[in-house]
Design a protein around this motif. Structure first.
Motif, PDB file in Angstrom:
ATOM      1  N   VAL A 614      16.119  25.946  -0.596  1.00 38.77           N
ATOM      2  CA  VAL A 614      15.134  24.764  -0.687  1.00 38.77           C
ATOM      3  C   VAL A 614      14.676  24.653  -1.922  1.00 38.77           C
ATOM      4  O   VAL A 614      13.693  25.715  -2.326  1.00 38.77           O
ATOM      5  CB  VAL A 614      14.265  24.859   0.637  1.00 38.77           C
ATOM      6  N   ARG A 615      14.607  23.824  -2.838  1.00 39.40           N
ATOM      7  CA  ARG A 615      13.585  23.541  -3.930  1.00 39.40           C
ATOM      8  C   ARG A 615      12.557  22.788  -3.762  1.00 39.40           C
ATOM      9  O   ARG A 615      12.628  21.615  -2.928  1.00 39.40           O
ATOM     10  CB  ARG A 615      14.512  22.953  -5.055  1.00 39.40           C
ATOM     11  N   LEU A 616      11.459  23.320  -4.091  1.00 37.44           N
ATOM     12  CA  LEU A 616      10.202  22.686  -3.944  1.00 37.44           C
ATOM     13  C   LEU A 616      10.105  21.442  -4.856  1.00 37.44           C
ATOM     14  O   LEU A 616      10.833  21.239  -5.778  1.00 37.44           O
ATOM     15  CB  LEU A 616       9.081  23.608  -4.002  1.00 37.44           C
ATOM     16  N   LEU A 617       9.011  20.549  -4.399  1.00 36.56           N
ATOM     17  CA  LEU A 617       9.070  19.333  -5.130  1.00 36.56           C
ATOM     18  C   LEU A 617       9.254  19.455  -6.629  1.00 36.56           C
ATOM     19  O   LEU A 617       8.348  20.053  -7.176  1.00 36.56           O
ATOM     20  CB  LEU A 617       7.464  18.878  -4.709  1.00 36.56           C
ATOM     21  N   ASP A 618      10.014  18.432  -6.993  1.00 32.30           N
ATOM     22  CA  ASP A 618      10.174  18.407  -8.568  1.00 32.30           C
ATOM     23  C   ASP A 618       9.866  17.215  -9.384  1.00 32.30           C
ATOM     24  O   ASP A 618       9.175  17.341 -10.461  1.00 32.30           O
ATOM     25  CB  ASP A 618      11.750  18.656  -8.661  1.00 32.30           C
ATOM     26  N   PRO A 619      10.078  15.875  -8.624  1.00 31.89           N
ATOM     27  CA  PRO A 619       9.953  14.602  -9.722  1.00 31.89           C
ATOM     28  C   PRO A 619       8.239  14.642 -10.051  1.00 31.89           C
ATOM     29  O   PRO A 619       7.481  14.907  -9.190  1.00 31.89           O
ATOM     30  CB  PRO A 619      10.281  13.827  -9.186  1.00 31.89           C
ATOM     31  N   PHE A 671       4.157  16.204 -15.937  1.00 31.25           N
ATOM     32  CA  PHE A 671       3.500  16.821 -15.051  1.00 31.25           C
ATOM     33  C   PHE A 671       4.677  16.801 -13.860  1.00 31.25           C
ATOM     34  O   PHE A 671       4.602  15.865 -13.016  1.00 31.25           O
ATOM     35  CB  PHE A 671       2.399  16.081 -14.632  1.00 31.25           C
ATOM     36  N   ARG A 672       5.670  17.607 -13.809  1.00 28.75           N
ATOM     37  CA  ARG A 672       6.587  17.756 -12.693  1.00 28.75           C
ATOM     38  C   ARG A 672       6.960  19.021 -12.383  1.00 28.75           C
ATOM     39  O   ARG A 672       6.432  20.122 -13.239  1.00 28.75           O
ATOM     40  CB  ARG A 672       7.863  16.742 -13.130  1.00 28.75           C
ATOM     41  N   GLY A 673       7.954  19.255 -11.699  1.00 25.23           N
ATOM     42  CA  GLY A 673       8.387  20.441 -11.132  1.00 25.23           C
ATOM     43  C   GLY A 673       7.397  21.680 -10.962  1.00 25.23           C
ATOM     44  O   GLY A 673       6.322  21.002 -10.193  1.00 25.23           O
ATOM     45  N   ILE A 750      17.220  27.490 -13.301  1.00 26.79           N
ATOM     46  CA  ILE A 750      17.007  27.616 -15.123  1.00 26.79           C
ATOM     47  C   ILE A 750      17.367  26.318 -15.422  1.00 26.79           C
ATOM     48  O   ILE A 750      18.636  26.124 -15.621  1.00 26.79           O
ATOM     49  CB  ILE A 750      18.091  28.873 -15.522  1.00 26.79           C
ATOM     50  N   GLU A 751      16.182  25.499 -16.022  1.00 26.15           N
ATOM     51  CA  GLU A 751      16.515  24.086 -16.391  1.00 26.15           C
ATOM     52  C   GLU A 751      15.935  23.653 -17.630  1.00 26.15           C
ATOM     53  O   GLU A 751      15.880  22.867 -18.007  1.00 26.15           O
ATOM     54  CB  GLU A 751      16.525  23.250 -15.261  1.00 26.15           C
ATOM     55  N   VAL A 752      15.154  24.865 -18.188  1.00 20.46           N
ATOM     56  CA  VAL A 752      14.608  24.468 -19.602  1.00 20.46           C
ATOM     57  C   VAL A 752      15.063  25.456 -20.438  1.00 20.46           C
ATOM     58  O   VAL A 752      15.401  26.694 -19.871  1.00 20.46           O
ATOM     59  CB  VAL A 752      13.182  24.304 -19.608  1.00 20.46           C
ATOM     60  N   ASN A 774      21.685  19.545 -15.196  1.00 23.14           N
ATOM     61  CA  ASN A 774      21.349  18.405 -15.494  1.00 23.14           C
ATOM     62  C   ASN A 774      20.104  18.509 -16.709  1.00 23.14           C
ATOM     63  O   ASN A 774      20.033  17.990 -17.647  1.00 23.14           O
ATOM     64  CB  ASN A 774      20.968  17.562 -14.448  1.00 23.14           C
ATOM     65  N   ASP A 775      19.090  19.102 -16.220  1.00 26.61           N
ATOM     66  CA  ASP A 775      18.057  19.050 -17.072  1.00 26.61           C
ATOM     67  C   ASP A 775      18.126  20.136 -18.162  1.00 26.61           C
ATOM     68  O   ASP A 775      17.563  19.839 -19.307  1.00 26.61           O
ATOM     69  CB  ASP A 775      16.792  19.453 -16.188  1.00 26.61           C
ATOM     70  N   LEU A 776      18.871  21.123 -17.984  1.00 25.67           N
ATOM     71  CA  LEU A 776      19.113  21.905 -19.091  1.00 25.67           C
ATOM     72  C   LEU A 776      19.992  21.287 -20.108  1.00 25.67           C
ATOM     73  O   LEU A 776      19.672  21.478 -21.150  1.00 25.67           O
ATOM     74  CB  LEU A 776      19.947  23.218 -18.715  1.00 25.67           C
ATOM     75  N   SER A 784      17.981  12.036 -23.420  1.00 22.27           N
ATOM     76  CA  SER A 784      17.629  11.762 -22.139  1.00 22.27           C
ATOM     77  C   SER A 784      18.869  11.435 -20.942  1.00 22.27           C
ATOM     78  O   SER A 784      19.590  10.751 -21.297  1.00 22.27           O
ATOM     79  CB  SER A 784      16.757  10.279 -22.124  1.00 22.27           C
ATOM     80  N   ARG A 785      18.754  12.152 -19.742  1.00 17.08           N
ATOM     81  CA  ARG A 785      19.994  12.031 -18.940  1.00 17.08           C
ATOM     82  C   ARG A 785      19.774  10.725 -18.224  1.00 17.08           C
ATOM     83  O   ARG A 785      20.833  10.444 -17.844  1.00 17.08           O
ATOM     84  CB  ARG A 785      19.808  13.218 -17.838  1.00 17.08           C
ATOM     85  N   ASP A 786      18.964   9.922 -18.364  1.00 11.53           N
ATOM     86  CA  ASP A 786      18.769   8.467 -17.619  1.00 11.53           C
ATOM     87  C   ASP A 786      19.220   7.599 -18.894  1.00 11.53           C
ATOM     88  O   ASP A 786      19.436   6.301 -18.156  1.00 11.53           O
ATOM     89  CB  ASP A 786      17.277   8.470 -17.232  1.00 11.53           C
TER      90      ASP A 786
HETATM   91 MG    MG Z   1      16.490  19.429 -12.602  1.00 10.04          MG
END
Ligand code: MG
Ligand code: PEP
Length: 878
Positions: A614-619, A671-673, A750-752, A774-776, A784-786
């Motif tokens: 379970v990943r805690l709130l990210d966006p 301000f995320r993750g 591990i995403e940075v 994705n973020d890494l 930008s992934r988007d």
């Molecule tokens: Mg990510």
């Protein structure tokens, strides 16, 4: 160049020599050597083709003495004479690449005919009509393939001849009509300023050169690009003495598969035409009869065919695609190759062959590619759906497709590239249409059988296809098709069902297919081979159940924010985001916790006995708020209605204010993750509480639960330490309440890049790592992934600045390097650290191969990709 062996006779070849002799040549040699009835011939090697590109003249001069020796031996074997005034030897000249490229390169039949030999052929065969028909076919093919003339002009003369004689089919033309037609053909060629070669040796030389050149035609190049076939293989040339399927009613030609290439069912499958030459079947000009009819038409030939094809299948231990010709009751095999098949058939054939003891489980796994498994996941029409059938054709390639009718391959390509769904509709397709077939969602033809060009190519591409839909009257000039009194214009929408051969007007709803027992069995073979486990990314109990059904061994990523996006939760989430002080926030969080716990109970239950990460709130929080312009518009509406002081208007004002204050220039780096969880600890504490409440409730009921709590976007040791401490502190409370240990783990994504570089430090606190590639990828490339894809990435790939889109295929040298560092430093710090991947790359076969090499424990991907990943994981291990 001299001294080199450019020409091979069958005796010196074998099935293993595909690189040198091409697939067709190697198999002809093999069949000859095991005593099958193959017409005598010889093969010019792929090495000759490659040398031809460098020095055409020199190569041809060097090859020619060997060709003339080989022709001399053909003459001995057949008792015929090349260019002879009596009993002339005719040959076919056919391309044969090391990798099968059906219909992509050139073939010339009946080579060796001229004014003299045509008469000799008439005499030898006792059939004047046949001789002149062969001659006119030869001129037409040679003019098309070797002289590069427009085939349409020949077709025009042919149909005019039929008109003049008052018949509908080519084979009804009389010898006199054909003689006249041959004269017209030759004059047509002359009118282009070309004199048609009359010397058979000149014909042969030009034909061989044309085959060498056909390797580089645009359609062959496109085909190789699509199928990722190297450009430098070259093609061999097979020169084979002709046998004739068009000598009368006891002759014929056909194509058959040893198993059904659509379903994989074990039965002889294919088509034939009486009194015809091979090209007539494949070209889709006449619609052939099913092979089962051959049983009645030529019973002895049929039983011989069954015997020989069975023998071939056992010899090659794979499904064979065989071309044959019957000359005056005698069966000849002209070609055999491993048959192209649909994904469904690939699975069934592989699993059946294991059951039949023909191949091992591992071999079966090897024979099905992850791409094919992906095709199995293609949409279908719901079998129980009732709809009006507009027309019925042959079920040439399974799956259903909806799209706009397009009659032209170029237009299909243009529209397809613009992201539009099109169905390419043609009387029949030719290899020149390949780009259109590739771009279309589905293919519909009015002529041609199950082995027509459209059908074969569609199956290879995994696209639905309905062929031979004779009820369609396609008017290419006007851009319409008529069927059953209805007229359908270009760009109107239709649906095709390639599994059943049906066409319907409009867009019918499509459903995802279900898995067969065979498919499950194949995947179980795959799991035995794999080292990597396959987990799934799932955020709801339904997704978790689906993932488990597809064989996922855990949840690698449950994105908790998705739970807050659901309609009933979003307003509460917005309340939380809009809150200006801790108390307000706690109140909203209290409500969210109840909902979140329910979700966790569902997911943990669905995954009983398996780990759930379970990943805690990210966006960033602003993502939960409506867009400011939308809110402003609504507010203005309310003011105009005199409701500017209403509770709704007041709420909107607060939300707008909050959205403005949360605005960041670079929110994905903002301000995320875990930064949210550190600054507003109550948010993460609520989530962890919801997890443990669900765990305690289920453990009390005796359900086995393995929660792994994962922190997003960690980049410093101190973040990890504090968050771990928070989870442990809360866990102690719940363990005390439960009276036993909870088998939980705390870990990080591990995403940075910094997280990868300090993985050793993070592993002091983290019990597992999960690569968020994705973020890494975004943060390593600084793309930008988007936004990157549409702006420049696609262009970068086209320009070969990048080999692949790094958001689809993991970049091994950059992002991959960071993965390697993190794996080795993480393991050095904590030997048994659990490491997996949960970015989109976890479902991509090439990336999975890299994860296998790194020795990760699992790859996690979306539920629908789990089967693809299971097979890819096995392939990586073989
Ligand atoms: Mg990510
Ligand atoms: C990632 O970044 O790779 C990841 C899995 O997280 P998300 O896609 O939710 O940012």
């Amino acid at each position: 160049m001299s001294g080199e062996k450019w020409v091979y006779e069958y005796e010196h070849g074998s099935a293993e020599m595909k690189g040198l002799l091409g697939g067709k040549g190697a198999n002809l040699a093999q069949m000859w050597n095991i005593g099958l009835p193959v017409p005598p011939g010889f093969i010019i090697t792929t090495e000759a083709c490659k040398a031809y590109w460098v020095d055409p003249r020199g190569l041809m001069d060097s090859v020619w003495p060997q060709v003339s020796d080989a022709v001399a031996r053909l003459e001995e074997r057949t008792g015929k004479v090349f260019g002879g005034e009596r009993n002339p030897l005719l040959v076919s000249v056919r391309s044969g690449a090391p990798v099968s490229m059906p219909g992509m390169m050139d073939t010339i039949l009946n080579l060796g005919l001229n004014e003299t030999t045509v008469k000799a052929l008439a005499e030898a065969s006792g059939d004047e009509r046949f001789a002149w028909d062969s001659y006119r076919r030869f001129i037409q093919m040679f003019s098309d393939v070797v002289l590069g003339l427009e085939i349409g002009e020949f077709e025009f003369l042919l149909s005019r001849a039929k008109g003049e004689q008052g018949c509908s089919y080519d084979h009804q033309l009389t010898a006199d009509s054909l003689k006249k037609l041959v004269g017209q053909y030759l004059r047509l060629v002359e009118s282009k300023g070309i004199s048609f070669p009359t010397d058979p040796w000149d014909q042969l030389r030009s034909a061989v050169e044309a085959v060498f050149k056909s390797w580089n035609t645009p359609r062959a190049v496109t085909y190789r690009n699509i199928h990722k076939i190297p450009d430098d293989l070259g093609t061999a040339v097979c020169v084979v003495s002709m046998v004739y399927g068009n000598l009368g009613e006891d002759c014929g030609t056909g194509v058959c598969f040893t198993r059904d290439p659509s379903t994989g069912e074990k039965r002889l499958y294919g088509e034939f035409l009486v009194n015809a030459q091979g090209e007539d079947v494949v070209a889709g000009i006449r619609t052939p009869r099913p092979i089962s009819d051959l049983k009645d038409a030529m019973p002895e030939v049929y039983s011989e065919l069954v015997r020989l094809t069975d023998l071939l299948e056992r010899h090659y231990r794979d499904m064979q695609d065989i071309e044959f010709t019957v000359e005056r009751g005698k069966l000849y095999l002209l070609q055999t190759r491993n048959g192209k098949r649909t994904a469904k058939a690939a699975v069934k054939v592989a699993v059946d062959m294991v059951r039949e003891g023909l191949i091992s489980q591992e071999e079966a796994v090897k024979r099905v590619t992850p791409d094919q498994v992906e095709q199995l996941l293609h949409p279908q029409l719901d079998p129980s759906l009732k709809f009006d059938v507009l027309a019925k054709g042959l079920p040439a390639s399974p799956g259903a497709a909806v799209g706009k009718v397009v009659f032209d391959a170029d237009e299909a390509e243009r529209m397809g590239k613009n992201g539009e769904d099109v169905i390419l509709v043609r009387p029949e397709t030719t290899p020149d249409d390949i780009h259109g077939l590739f771009a279309a969602r589905g293919i519909l033809t009015s002529h041609g059988g199950m082995t027509s060009h459209a059908a074969v190519v569609a199956r290879g591409l995994g696209k639905p296809c309905v062929s031979g839909c004779e009820a369609l009257d396609i008017d290419l000039a006007k851009g319409v098709m008529r069927v059953g009194g209805k007229e359908i214009r270009r760009h109107e929408v239709i649906t095709i069902d390639g599994s059943r051969g049906l066409v319907a007007y409009g867009a019918l709803p499509l459903v995802q297919p279900s898995f067969t027992e065979d498919f499950r069995e194949l995947l179980s073979f795959a799991d035995r081979v794999s080292k990597l486990e396959v987990w799934a990314n799932a955020d709801t109990p339904e997704d978790a159940e689906r993932a488990r059904g597809f064989g996922a061994k855990g949840i690698g990523l449950c994105r908790t924010e998705h739970m807050f996006m659901q309609a009933d939760r979003l307003p509460v989430m917005q309340e939380m985001v809009a809150s200006t002080d801790r108390d307000e926030r706690l109140e909203a969080l209290g409500k969210l916790k109840v909902m979140q716990k329910e979700d966790f109970v569902g997911i943990f239950k669905a995954m009983e006995g398996l780990p759930v990460t379970v990943r805690l709130l990210d966006p960033p929080l602003h993502e939960f708020l409506p867009k400011v312009p939308e809110m402003t518009e609504r507010l203005e509406e309310l003011i105009a209605q005199g409701k500017g002081d209403s509770p709704e208007a007041c709420k909107i004002r607060v939300l707008i204010q909050r959205a403005e204050s949360l605005k960041e220039a670079n929110p994905m780096l903002g301000f995320r993750g875990c930064r949210l969880g550190i600054i507003y600890p109550e948010i993460y504490e609520m989530q962890v509480e919801a997890i443990f409440e669900a765990v305690v409730e289920l453990m009390r009921q005796g359900v086995e639960v393995y929660p792994d709590i994962m922190m997003p976007l960690v980049g410093t040791y101190e973040e990890m330490r504090r968050l771990r401490e928070m989870v442990d502190r809360m866990a102690q409370r719940f363990e005390a309440e439960l009276g036993r240990k909870i088998p939980y783990m705390v870990g990080t994504m591990i995403e940075v890049p910094r997280a990868a570089l300090i993985a050793g430090d993070l592993a002091k606190e983290a019990e597992f790592f999960s690569f968020g590639t994705n973020d890494l990828t975004q943060t390593t490339f600084g793309y930008s992934r988007d936004d990157a894809e549409g702006k420049f990435l696609a262009e970068y790939v086209r320009m070969h600045i990048l080999g692949d889109n790094p958001f689809h295929v993991l970049d091994r040298s950059g992002v991959g390097r960071l993965l390697e560092i993190a794996v080795s430093e993480g393991r050095a710090q904590r030997e048994d650290i659990q490491i997996g991947i949960c970015g989109e790359h976890g479902g991509n076969p090439k990336s999975i191969a890299f994860c296998h090499r790194l020795g990760l424990k699992y790859v996690s991907c979306s539920p629908f990709r789990v089967p693809v990943a299971r097979l890819a994981a096995a392939h990586a291990a073989m």
